[in-house]
Design an enzyme around this catalytic site. Structure first.
Site, PDB file in Angstrom:
ATOM      1  N   LYS A 113       0.847  -1.196   0.000  1.00 15.75           N
ATOM      2  CA  LYS A 113       0.000   0.000   0.000  1.00 15.75           C
ATOM      3  C   LYS A 113       0.885   1.250   0.000  1.00 15.75           C
ATOM      4  O   LYS A 113       0.709   2.164  -0.800  1.00 15.75           O
ATOM      5  CB  LYS A 113      -0.876  -0.031   1.258  1.00 15.75           C
ATOM      6  CG  LYS A 113      -1.829   1.128   1.382  1.00 15.75           C
ATOM      7  CD  LYS A 113      -2.423   1.256   2.780  1.00 15.75           C
ATOM      8  CE  LYS A 113      -3.080  -0.017   3.277  1.00 15.75           C
ATOM      9  NZ  LYS A 113      -3.909   0.231   4.499  1.00 15.75           N
ATOM     10  N   LYS A 125       3.305  -2.416  11.214  1.00 16.54           N
ATOM     11  CA  LYS A 125       2.011  -2.336  11.904  1.00 16.54           C
ATOM     12  C   LYS A 125       2.213  -2.742  13.347  1.00 16.54           C
ATOM     13  O   LYS A 125       3.145  -3.480  13.659  1.00 16.54           O
ATOM     14  CB  LYS A 125       1.009  -3.298  11.252  1.00 16.54           C
ATOM     15  CG  LYS A 125      -0.442  -2.972  11.534  1.00 16.54           C
ATOM     16  CD  LYS A 125      -0.957  -1.914  10.584  1.00 16.54           C
ATOM     17  CE  LYS A 125      -2.347  -1.455  10.929  1.00 16.54           C
ATOM     18  NZ  LYS A 125      -2.911  -0.623   9.822  1.00 16.54           N
ATOM     19  N   GLY A 164      -2.757   5.872  13.627  1.00 15.10           N
ATOM     20  CA  GLY A 164      -3.987   5.259  14.115  1.00 15.10           C
ATOM     21  C   GLY A 164      -4.415   4.054  13.292  1.00 15.10           C
ATOM     22  O   GLY A 164      -3.916   3.801  12.204  1.00 15.10           O
ATOM     23  N   ASP A 165      -5.342   3.303  13.831  1.00 17.76           N
ATOM     24  CA  ASP A 165      -6.059   2.215  13.150  1.00 17.76           C
ATOM     25  C   ASP A 165      -7.272   1.950  14.051  1.00 17.76           C
ATOM     26  O   ASP A 165      -7.633   2.818  14.871  1.00 17.76           O
ATOM     27  CB  ASP A 165      -5.163   0.963  12.984  1.00 17.76           C
ATOM     28  CG  ASP A 165      -5.751  -0.059  12.013  1.00 17.76           C
ATOM     29  OD1 ASP A 165      -5.636   0.153  10.803  1.00 17.76           O
ATOM     30  OD2 ASP A 165      -6.367  -1.054  12.462  1.00 17.76           O
ATOM     31  N   THR A 208      -8.641   8.812   4.772  1.00 20.59           N
ATOM     32  CA  THR A 208      -8.884   7.436   4.317  1.00 20.59           C
ATOM     33  C   THR A 208     -10.242   7.335   3.621  1.00 20.59           C
ATOM     34  O   THR A 208     -10.351   6.792   2.513  1.00 20.59           O
ATOM     35  CB  THR A 208      -8.790   6.440   5.486  1.00 20.59           C
ATOM     36  OG1 THR A 208      -7.586   6.694   6.210  1.00 20.59           O
ATOM     37  CG2 THR A 208      -8.776   5.012   4.979  1.00 20.59           C
ATOM     38  N   ASN A 239     -13.700   6.021  12.039  1.00 14.70           N
ATOM     39  CA  ASN A 239     -13.031   7.068  11.261  1.00 14.70           C
ATOM     40  C   ASN A 239     -13.226   6.894   9.752  1.00 14.70           C
ATOM     41  O   ASN A 239     -13.634   7.832   9.054  1.00 14.70           O
ATOM     42  CB  ASN A 239     -11.532   7.088  11.610  1.00 14.70           C
ATOM     43  CG  ASN A 239     -10.755   8.020  10.720  1.00 14.70           C
ATOM     44  OD1 ASN A 239     -10.219   7.617   9.696  1.00 14.70           O
ATOM     45  ND2 ASN A 239     -10.725   9.288  11.069  1.00 14.70           N
ATOM     46  N   SER A 376      -0.656  10.610   5.915  1.00 13.18           N
ATOM     47  CA  SER A 376       0.313  10.508   7.013  1.00 13.18           C
ATOM     48  C   SER A 376       1.709  10.867   6.516  1.00 13.18           C
ATOM     49  O   SER A 376       2.476  11.552   7.203  1.00 13.18           O
ATOM     50  CB  SER A 376       0.350   9.070   7.561  1.00 13.18           C
ATOM     51  OG  SER A 376      -0.698   8.847   8.474  1.00 13.18           O
TER      52      SER A 376
END
Ligand code: NDP
Ligand code: 2IT
Length: 445
Positions: A113, A125, A164-165, A208, A239, A376
């Site tokens: 990605k 991650k 974030g996630d 996103t 989000n 980001s």
């Protein structure tokens, strides 16, 4: 698979009990077979074998004290998967389901990605099995501080930049950033998704969901339709889902669903965005509260049923494997023409097969939801310059990046013999840049 079957066998043997990681690797290796055929020097240099093995995996204890004075113990993760084209970059997931398999699949997909954004970011991650649901602000703060106390030694603005996630939003990034700053006595761009008064980028919050809609519009227009006049089903109410709802509506679509892990709401009049935001962002409530104020809307306490709602466009924005074969078949039967993945790996392999068989325009996660991490990376650029761009400047760059990702994936799909298959094209386009970098940087002895 021929050349790469061996690589996949090794992944299964070496990583037992990691089904999500196997699933993500399998899909990618299948796409990369023609790349291996054309680049025997990469096969010989072990690029594919190295690509599926994280550079570093960090597991740690996170202990903290709850509001009752009881000691709680969670597990922290950071998988630094690949740094060939830039510092590790990727989010932190806080959810009770988090385990090594989930963090590895996310880190693996993040490599491809991030590569497609065209910006210099590697893949990683992290997260924890901490459950933020029902916790007080004080408990979340103590958890985040403890988590960062260990994580801080492994990250840095030129080394690894988390964000974030699921379960990690502005509040959590704030607590983590505060602790990092205290521990290192430095004010740097070590995390993204920061608050706007302390280094955050305008439009990161929206990126996103907005990027997903920009990408899908591009993909759908090449088949002669778009959001204008379409009915849209969206899962999730976090989000990604909220800002996908905002942009899809702005682009002329009618979004009729929202969900959380307890259930989904269907509003035939179109989801009331202000109400959705007030329930989720202000009150931090549950999606079923939506129907209290909307007599025409209905709630069903089964989130997987959201895909039984008839729609032209489906945007899964909740979590992995939320669309299985049965849900995909239902979407196809009800006339769905496009699926765009806001969430990471929301479709099972069987569901993807059904999309392709039914001629559904399919926007795979690692291309379609890259707008968040791309923004980001724009936040990192602004931090390095000690400068900030306006919302419009960032949003214009985001749009350009999403259009570019679509073009690159479509071109790669055609060049490697599967025109129109954006999953195949995205996997290849993302991989080529990383593979070339790994090859040129040599094998470390
Ligand atoms: P949030 O925490 O803001 O929201 C997550 C939403 O998904 C919530 O509505 C949540 O419901 C729901 N959800 C979570 N787990 C499940 C589950 N097991 N079953 C059903 N619903 C579930 O997260 P984000 O919106 O940030 O993330 C959503 C997805 O998008 C994830 O897959 C994430 O990896 C991906 N993503 C996020 C990016 C970002 O920038 N934030 C960028 C790219 C991808 P509940 O409240 O009940 O848990
Ligand atoms: O899955 C993802 O791309 C994210 N959660 C965002 C990662 C980031 O570093 O912004």
């Amino acid at each position: 698979m021929k050349i790469l079957q061996q690589v996949f066998e090794q992944v299964k043997t070496r990583n037992p009990g990691e089904p999500e990681f196997h699933q993500a690797v399998m899909e990618v290796l299948e796409s990369l077979e023609p790349v291996a055929e054309r680049n025997p020097e990469w096969v010989a240099a072990g690029v594919f074998d190295r690509f599926v093995e994280p550079e570093r995996q960090i597991l740690f204890r996170v202990s903290w004290v709850d509001d009752q004075g009881k000691v709680q113990v969670n597990r922290g993760f950071r998988v630094q998967f690949n740094s060939a084209i830039g510092p590790y970059k990727g989010g932190l997931r806080l959810h009770p389901s988090v385990n090594l398999s989930i963090i590895k699949f996310l880190g693996f997909e993040q490599i491809l990605k991030n590569s497609q954004t065209g910006l210099p970011i590697g893949g990683g991650k992290g997260g924890s099995d901490f459950n933020p649901r029902g916790k007080s602000d004080g408990e979340v703060m103590r958890f985040c501080q403890s988590f960062m106390t260990e994580l801080a030694r492994h990250i840095g603005p030129d080394t690894d930049v988390p964000a974030g996630d699921i379960g990690t939003g502005a509040r959590e990034i704030g607590y983590m950033y505060g602790q990092y700053k205290r521990l290192t006595n430095s004010f740097t761009g070590v995390l993204t998704g920061k608050g706007l008064t302390w280094g955050g980028s305008l439009a990161r919050t929206e990126a996103t969901g907005y990027g997903l809609c920009y990408f899908m519009e591009e993909a759908m227009q090449s088949h002669g339709f778009g959001f204008q006049g379409s009915t849209v089903a969206i899962s999730g109410s976090g989000n990604v889902a909220i800002f996908a709802t905002e942009k899809a509506t702005e682009m002329g679509g009618k979004v009729v669903t929202a969900s959380d892990s307890d259930g989904y709401v269907y509003d035939p009049d179109g989801i009331d965005l202000a109400l959705l935001k007030s329930i989720k962002l202000v009150k931090k409530g549950r999606i079923k509260e939506y129907v209290d104020q909307k007599p025409n809307a209905r709630y069903e306490a089964d989130c997987s049923k959201v895909w039984s709602v008839a729609c032209d466009i489906a945007l899964p924005c909740a979590t992995q494997n939320e669309i299985d074969a049965a849900s995909a078949a239902m979407l196809a039967k009800n006339g769905c023409k496009a699926v765009g993945e806001g969430a990471n790996m929301p479709s099972t392999p069987e569901a993807i097969e059904l999309y392709l068989k039914n001629g559904i325009v399919y926007g795979p996660a690692k291309a379609a939801n890259a707008g968040g991490v791309a923004t980001s990376a724009l936040e990192m650029s602004q931090n390095s310059m000690r400068y900030s761009w306006s919302f419009e400047e960032v949003d214009t760059k985001l749009k350009g990046i999403m259009v570019g990702i679509h073009t690159a994936a479509a071109n790669a799909a055609a060049e490697y013999g599967q025109p129109g298959n954006l999953m195949f094209g995205a996997n290849i386009a993302g991989f080529l840049k990383v593979a070339r970098a790994m090859y040129e940087q040599g094998v470390a002895y």
